[in-house]
Design a protein around this motif. Structure first.
Motif, PDB file in Angstrom:
ATOM      1  N   PHE A   1      59.866  30.608  67.955  1.00 52.98           N
ATOM      2  CA  PHE A   1      59.452  32.078  67.563  1.00 52.98           C
ATOM      3  C   PHE A   1      60.247  33.169  67.896  1.00 52.98           C
ATOM      4  CE2 PHE A   1      56.227  29.342  66.042  1.00 52.98           C
ATOM      5  CZ  PHE A   1      54.858  29.989  65.741  1.00 52.98           C
ATOM      6  N   SER A   2      60.771  32.968  69.544  1.00 55.55           N
ATOM      7  CA  SER A   2      61.446  33.828  69.980  1.00 55.55           C
ATOM      8  C   SER A   2      62.828  33.989  69.580  1.00 55.55           C
ATOM      9  CB  SER A   2      61.782  33.435  71.389  1.00 55.55           C
ATOM     10  OG  SER A   2      62.550  32.209  71.724  1.00 55.55           O
ATOM     11  N   ALA A   3      63.570  32.996  68.609  1.00 55.05           N
ATOM     12  CA  ALA A   3      64.667  33.196  67.975  1.00 55.05           C
ATOM     13  C   ALA A   3      64.344  34.022  66.847  1.00 55.05           C
ATOM     14  CB  ALA A   3      65.359  31.760  67.864  1.00 55.05           C
ATOM     15  N   ALA A   4      63.491  33.457  66.051  1.00 57.40           N
ATOM     16  CA  ALA A   4      62.927  34.106  64.933  1.00 57.40           C
ATOM     17  C   ALA A   4      62.698  35.445  65.080  1.00 57.40           C
ATOM     18  CB  ALA A   4      61.725  33.494  63.932  1.00 57.40           C
TER      19      ALA A   4
ATOM     20  N   GLY B   1      56.516  22.002  69.888  1.00 57.24           N
ATOM     21  CA  GLY B   1      56.447  20.722  70.759  1.00 57.24           C
ATOM     22  C   GLY B   1      57.727  20.946  71.793  1.00 57.24           C
ATOM     23  N   ARG B   2      58.192  20.019  72.576  1.00 54.73           N
ATOM     24  CA  ARG B   2      59.200  20.330  73.577  1.00 54.73           C
ATOM     25  C   ARG B   2      60.535  20.744  73.159  1.00 54.73           C
ATOM     26  NH1 ARG B   2      58.380  15.650  78.114  1.00 54.73           N
ATOM     27  NH2 ARG B   2      56.662  16.276  79.052  1.00 54.73           N
ATOM     28  N   ASP B   3      60.946  20.048  71.957  1.00 50.00           N
ATOM     29  CA  ASP B   3      62.210  20.129  71.284  1.00 50.00           C
ATOM     30  C   ASP B   3      62.021  21.470  70.368  1.00 50.00           C
ATOM     31  OD1 ASP B   3      63.106  18.147  72.704  1.00 50.00           O
ATOM     32  OD2 ASP B   3      62.610  16.497  70.882  1.00 50.00           O
ATOM     33  N   GLY B   4      61.051  22.138  70.354  1.00 52.98           N
ATOM     34  CA  GLY B   4      61.010  23.481  69.435  1.00 52.98           C
ATOM     35  C   GLY B   4      59.939  23.447  68.550  1.00 52.98           C
ATOM     36  N   VAL B   5      59.803  24.147  67.553  1.00 51.85           N
ATOM     37  CA  VAL B   5      59.029  24.301  66.250  1.00 51.85           C
ATOM     38  C   VAL B   5      59.300  23.452  65.464  1.00 51.85           C
ATOM     39  CG1 VAL B   5      57.603  25.727  64.687  1.00 51.85           C
ATOM     40  CG2 VAL B   5      58.317  26.531  67.097  1.00 51.85           C
ATOM     41  N   THR B   6      58.427  22.601  64.691  1.00 45.50           N
ATOM     42  CA  THR B   6      58.647  21.838  63.446  1.00 45.50           C
ATOM     43  C   THR B   6      57.427  21.951  62.558  1.00 45.50           C
ATOM     44  OG1 THR B   6      57.487  19.757  64.575  1.00 45.50           O
ATOM     45  CG2 THR B   6      60.076  20.000  64.752  1.00 45.50           C
TER      46      THR B   6
ATOM     47  N   VAL C   1      59.106  35.417  57.901  1.00 43.36           N
ATOM     48  CA  VAL C   1      58.795  34.786  59.319  1.00 43.36           C
ATOM     49  C   VAL C   1      58.918  33.385  59.301  1.00 43.36           C
ATOM     50  CG1 VAL C   1      57.135  34.761  60.979  1.00 43.36           C
ATOM     51  CG2 VAL C   1      57.875  37.026  59.836  1.00 43.36           C
ATOM     52  N   LEU C   2      58.092  32.692  58.168  1.00 44.91           N
ATOM     53  CA  LEU C   2      58.011  31.309  58.333  1.00 44.91           C
ATOM     54  C   LEU C   2      59.483  30.840  58.106  1.00 44.91           C
ATOM     55  CD1 LEU C   2      56.283  28.619  57.986  1.00 44.91           C
ATOM     56  CD2 LEU C   2      56.341  29.151  55.365  1.00 44.91           C
ATOM     57  N   THR C   3      60.160  31.218  57.246  1.00 50.98           N
ATOM     58  CA  THR C   3      61.518  30.556  57.244  1.00 50.98           C
ATOM     59  C   THR C   3      62.503  30.800  58.353  1.00 50.98           C
ATOM     60  OG1 THR C   3      62.449  32.573  55.849  1.00 50.98           O
ATOM     61  CG2 THR C   3      61.605  30.922  54.601  1.00 50.98           C
ATOM     62  N   ALA C   4      62.127  32.133  58.999  1.00 50.45           N
ATOM     63  CA  ALA C   4      63.123  32.388  59.944  1.00 50.45           C
ATOM     64  C   ALA C   4      62.592  31.332  61.287  1.00 50.45           C
ATOM     65  CB  ALA C   4      62.753  33.721  60.665  1.00 50.45           C
ATOM     66  N   VAL C   5      61.378  31.157  61.379  1.00 50.83           N
ATOM     67  CA  VAL C   5      61.093  30.312  62.442  1.00 50.83           C
ATOM     68  C   VAL C   5      61.408  28.676  62.185  1.00 50.83           C
ATOM     69  CG1 VAL C   5      58.844  29.086  63.534  1.00 50.83           C
ATOM     70  CG2 VAL C   5      58.972  31.612  63.112  1.00 50.83           C
ATOM     71  N   ALA C   6      61.420  28.336  60.963  1.00 47.85           N
ATOM     72  CA  ALA C   6      61.777  27.033  60.323  1.00 47.85           C
ATOM     73  C   ALA C   6      63.318  26.843  60.768  1.00 47.85           C
ATOM     74  CB  ALA C   6      61.508  26.555  59.128  1.00 47.85           C
ATOM     75  N   ASP C   7      64.123  27.884  60.399  1.00 45.03           N
ATOM     76  CA  ASP C   7      65.540  27.861  60.747  1.00 45.03           C
ATOM     77  C   ASP C   7      66.094  27.985  62.143  1.00 45.03           C
ATOM     78  OD1 ASP C   7      65.681  27.709  57.821  1.00 45.03           O
ATOM     79  OD2 ASP C   7      66.116  29.762  57.549  1.00 45.03           O
TER      80      ASP C   7
ATOM     81  N   SER D   1      55.266  38.214  69.493  1.00 47.44           N
ATOM     82  CA  SER D   1      53.635  38.405  69.300  1.00 47.44           C
ATOM     83  C   SER D   1      53.694  38.597  67.814  1.00 47.44           C
ATOM     84  CB  SER D   1      52.938  39.248  70.054  1.00 47.44           C
ATOM     85  OG  SER D   1      53.670  40.473  69.914  1.00 47.44           O
ATOM     86  N   GLY D   2      54.498  39.466  67.313  1.00 50.79           N
ATOM     87  CA  GLY D   2      54.523  39.597  65.830  1.00 50.79           C
ATOM     88  C   GLY D   2      54.842  38.546  64.928  1.00 50.79           C
ATOM     89  N   VAL D   3      55.388  37.625  65.289  1.00 49.75           N
ATOM     90  CA  VAL D   3      55.836  36.644  64.705  1.00 49.75           C
ATOM     91  C   VAL D   3      54.780  35.492  64.930  1.00 49.75           C
ATOM     92  CG1 VAL D   3      57.467  34.481  64.906  1.00 49.75           C
ATOM     93  CG2 VAL D   3      58.523  36.511  65.111  1.00 49.75           C
ATOM     94  N   SER D   4      54.190  35.502  66.067  1.00 46.96           N
ATOM     95  CA  SER D   4      53.169  34.604  66.058  1.00 46.96           C
ATOM     96  C   SER D   4      51.906  34.907  65.205  1.00 46.96           C
ATOM     97  CB  SER D   4      52.638  34.629  67.608  1.00 46.96           C
ATOM     98  OG  SER D   4      51.507  33.527  68.000  1.00 46.96           O
ATOM     99  N   GLN D   5      51.589  36.216  65.411  1.00 48.96           N
ATOM    100  CA  GLN D   5      50.462  36.887  64.555  1.00 48.96           C
ATOM    101  C   GLN D   5      50.924  36.521  62.800  1.00 48.96           C
ATOM    102  OE1 GLN D   5      47.672  37.985  65.579  1.00 48.96           O
ATOM    103  NE2 GLN D   5      46.825  38.450  63.633  1.00 48.96           N
ATOM    104  N   SER D   6      51.928  36.931  62.564  1.00 44.90           N
ATOM    105  CA  SER D   6      52.470  36.528  61.097  1.00 44.90           C
ATOM    106  C   SER D   6      51.946  34.985  60.700  1.00 44.90           C
ATOM    107  CB  SER D   6      53.721  36.885  60.666  1.00 44.90           C
ATOM    108  OG  SER D   6      54.200  36.699  59.366  1.00 44.90           O
ATOM    109  N   ILE D   7      52.485  34.104  61.538  1.00 45.03           N
ATOM    110  CA  ILE D   7      52.122  32.761  61.261  1.00 45.03           C
ATOM    111  C   ILE D   7      50.602  32.356  61.170  1.00 45.03           C
ATOM    112  CG2 ILE D   7      52.695  30.266  62.044  1.00 45.03           C
ATOM    113  CD1 ILE D   7      55.025  31.486  60.771  1.00 45.03           C
TER     114      ILE D   7
END
Length: 292
Positions: free
Chosen positions: A23-26, A56-61, A13-19, A35-41
Motif C-alpha cells: 500500500f505504501s509503494a502504491a 502478508g509477510r511478503d507483501g500484498v497479494t 489504486v488496485l493495479t498500483a497495489v498489485a504491481d 490511508s487514501g490507498v487503503s480507503q480506496s481498496i
C-alpha cells in the motif's frame, strides 16, 4: 453502494497495489496518502462485495477473485487511455500515457534515441519504462501491465512487429586460443565450458546449439551481462551474447562473429485484439523514421 460507484481512481489504486506489492509503494507512485490507498481498496471491495487483496509477510497479494478483477481493471484502464488518445488525436493534439516493458539490452542500446525523439515531438505523452527478461516482457503485454513490449522473443497470442535485428557473437577471453580469429563455427567450441546467460536469451541460444548439433557443458548460469563478460574474461568459459547486450569497455574479452551469421529479431509486442493506440504507433515510427 452500487457497481456504478466504481471509479477510474479505484481501478488505478488496485493495479498500483498489485504491481508494487504494498500500500505504501502504491501511495508513493500515485501521489496520495497510504490511508487514501487503503480507503480506496475498502470502497472497491465494498462495492464488489468481495475481498480482492490479502496482506502478508511478503507483501500484498491478490485473491483468486482479485486476480480476475485486476485483469478487468487493466483492460478498462487501457480502454479509457486508448479512448483519450484517440480523442486527442482527432482534435490534432497528442497526449496520454504509454507504458513500455523492455529487455535491458534494448532499453540501454536501442530505445534511448527513438524515445528521446518521441519525447521531443510529443511532450504531452508521458512514458513509463520497466525492464525484464524476454519472458517477463511477453507476460506483461499479455496481462496488460504494459501497452508495448520490446523483446528478442515472440509470444503466442501477441502481435509482433520487427523493429531491428541484432547479431549473436561468441564471446571468449582475450587470451583464448580463438581470440585472434575473424569468425568461428559453434561446433569448434562445443566441448568447452559454456557460461549461459539467463537474462532472457537462453531459448535463442539453445536454438543455436540445436542447429549446430552441439550440447556444450554448462559451467555457470549468469543473469547480469557485465558479470557474464567478466567471468569469460577470467577464463571460466565462453558464452554467446547478442551484440546489443555485450557491455562496452571490457578489454578482457573478444567478440567473434558466428559462422554462418546468426541473428535475433527485436520485436515490438502488442495485443492482437487491441484497436491501435496512437501513442504506440507514434513511438514505433521513431524506430524507422529519419530524425527530424
Amino acid at each position: 453502494m452500487t457497481i456504478t460507484n466504481i471509479s477510474l481512481a479505484h481501478l488505478r489504486v488496485l493495479t498500483a497495489v498489485a504491481d508494487r506489492g504494498s500500500f505504501s509503494a502504491a501511495a508513493e507512485e500515485i501521489g496520495i496518502t497510504q490511508s487514501g490507498v487503503s480507503q480506496s481498496i475498502k470502497q472497491l471491495e465494498a462495492v464488489l462485495g468481495a475481498r480482492l487483496l490479502v496482506r502478508g509477510r511478503d507483501g500484498v497479494t491478490t485473491t483468486d477473485l482479485g486476480s480476475a478483477a485486476l485483469a478487468d481493471a487493466r483492460a478498462a484502464l487501457q480502454a479509457i487511455e486508448r479512448l483519450r488518445q484517440r480523442c486527442s488525436a482527432a482534435k490534432g493534439l497528442q497526449s496520454g500515457h504509454l507504458r513500455i516493458g523492455s529487455i535491458s539490452s534494448v532499453a540501454a542500446r536501442l530505445l534511448p534515441g527513438p524515445l528521446a525523439e518521441f519525447r521531443r515531438l510529443y511532450p504531452g505523452i508521458s512514458v513509463e519504462l520497466i525492464e525484464g527478461t524476454d519472458g517477463e516482457v511477453g507476460e506483461w503485454v499479455e496481462n496488460k501491465v504494459v501497452d508495448l513490449g520490446l523483446s528478442g522473443e515472440t509470444t503466442p497470442g501477441l502481435h509482433a512487429t520487427v523493429i531491428a535485428r541484432d547479431d549473436f557473437a561468441l564471446v571468449v577471453g582475450a587470451k583464448h586460443s580463438l581470440a585472434k580469429r575473424r569468425g568461428v563455427r559453434l561446433s569448434e567450441v562445443g566441448h568447452q565450458p559454456f557460461l549461459m546467460s539467463t537474462s532472457g536469451c537462453e531459448p535463442a541460444i539453445r536454438r543455436l546449439f540445436r542447429k549446430a548439433r552441439i550440447d556444450p557443458p554448462i559451467a555457470f548460469r549468469v543473469r547480469d551481462p557485465a558479470a557474464l563478460a567478466n567471468m569469460v574474461g577470467q577464463g571460466l568459459g565462453v558464452t554467446i551474447m547478442p551484440r546489443l547486450a555485450i557491455p562496452a569497455g571490457i578489454r578482457s574479452v573478444v567478440c567473434l562473429p558466428i559462422e554462418p551469421r546468426e541473428k535475433r529479431r527485436i520485436v515490438a509486442l502488442t495485443q492482437k485484439s487491441r484497436h491501435d493506440m496512437p501513442a504506440i504507433d507514434l513511438l514505433l515510427a521513431m524506430f524507422v523514421a529519419p530524425r527530424r
